[in-house]
Design an enzyme around this catalytic site. Structure first.
Site: not given
Ligand code: NDP
Length: 313
Positions: A136-137, A133
């Site tokens: 997300c990261d 992701c």
């Protein structure tokens, strides 16, 4: 058997948010959380894009949601649902201990899982440089001004590469075939981005790390050209999978309408093809797939479900 107003199946941000709302609407609510509760956030390290939490561990965010749902009055059970039937106007849900639960309505929030690759050390460096992701990261300090590799040739991979190019010094997209599956518009954007390079006919076969005793992070990968068998090492701080997701729809695949890609089909709002069954989160979202959008859709499903039950009385 205790009758519920609603049984929520699944326990990511969608399921717990649905539970917070149904319990606060005074509906007797049971969450069947699954054997491994929490969904994808449990395997995410730091979450920095959930409003109200500048930085929080995925499991802690989930734990807070669960506590909030329970404090609101939801019952939670850490078991999978294995069967849904309808009997005398009630839905009967069997859990993985063969216990049955009945309810007037159901909210399906079983989530989806990102497809992963399996190669030497792929598990070892999961969450230590390997992720699925980018949103997300990708902005984490460990990836900034570094080389990042993205695997996949569809829109997800292109989107991940474009997003990562904001932080990385260089992004390499590895495509296992000799062509991209992504949309023309997305390919155009990728081709116009100087930081992104595409390597066709290449696959990852091994990951190696920094071997730092305290914090062994991904440092490089070995790739192979599947036409020539030539191997090459790429130094990279990150490896992101963009190879699609699989929704957890096995439980309902025979009873509910699914889209061709196996995600649950929404008829209107959060309604499914079966009266009294609603859905939220990634099990019916093949587009946004974020914790915050899952939570928001959990709220929507709970409101739709409350209105449905009010009108049924
Ligand atoms: P896709 O199924 O479209 O693409 C998956 C990609 O991953 C393909 O290139 C596939 O290769 C590759 N792949 C699959 N398994 C492996 C493997 N084991 N090793 C290496 N490569 C592998 O999935 P997406 O998630 O990209 O997209 C799903 C849907 O969501 C699509 O309809 C897409 O258009 C849509 N979407 C739209 C977005 C947007 O419009 N902004 C953003 C993201 C997704 P191969 O081609 O060889 O099978």
């Amino acid at each position: 058997m205790e009758n519920q107003d609603v049984i929520i199946i699944g326990s990511g941000p969608a399921g717990y948010t649905a539970g917070i709302y149904t319990a606060r609407a005074n509906l007797k609510s049971l969450i069947l959380e699954g054997k491994n509760p929490g969904g994808q956030l449990m395997t995410t390290t730091t979450v920095e894009n959930f409003p109200g939490h500048e930085s929080i561990d995925g499991f802690e965010l989930i734990d807070r949601m669960k506590t909030q749902a329970e404090k609101a009055g939801c019952k939670t059970v850490q078991l999978d649902a294995i069967k849904i039937e309808k009997h005398m106007g009630y839905f009967i849900v069997t859990d993985s201990m063969e216990k049955t639960h009945s309810a007037r309505s159901i909210i399906l929030a079983m989530g989806a899982y990102p497809n992963k690759l399996n190669f030497t050390n792929s598990d070892k460096y999961w969450n230590k440089g390997i992720s699925s992701c980018a949103v997300c990261d990708g902005a984490l300090p460990m990836f900034r001004k570094q080389t990042i590799v993205v695997v996949g040739g569809g829109d997800s991979a292109m989107e991940e590469a474009l997003f990562l190019s904001r932080f990385a010094s260089k992004v390499v997209i590895l495509v296992r075939s000799d062509k991209l599956r992504a949309s023309k518009a997305m390919i155009k954007k990728v081709e116009a981005n100087d930081k992104i390079k595409i390597r066709y006919n290449n696959e990852v076969i091994e990951a190696t790390g920094t071997k730092d005793l305290d914090n062994d992070l991904l440092e490089s990968i070995i790739i192979i050209d599947n036409k020539t068998n030539e191997k090459k090492k790429i130094h990279c701080a990150g490896l992101f999978y963009g190879i699609g997701h699989t929704p957890n729809t096995q439980l309902v695949s025979n009873i509910i309408d699914l889209k061709p890609n196996k995600y649950i089909k929404k008829i209107s709002g959060s309604k499914t093809s079966i009266d009294g069954i609603f859905t939220c989160g990634d099990v019916s979202d093949d587009n946004y797939r974020q914790a915050i959008t899952a939570a928001a859709s959990g709220c929507e499903a709970a409101i739709d479900c409350s209105r449905y039950l009010e009108n049924k009385v």
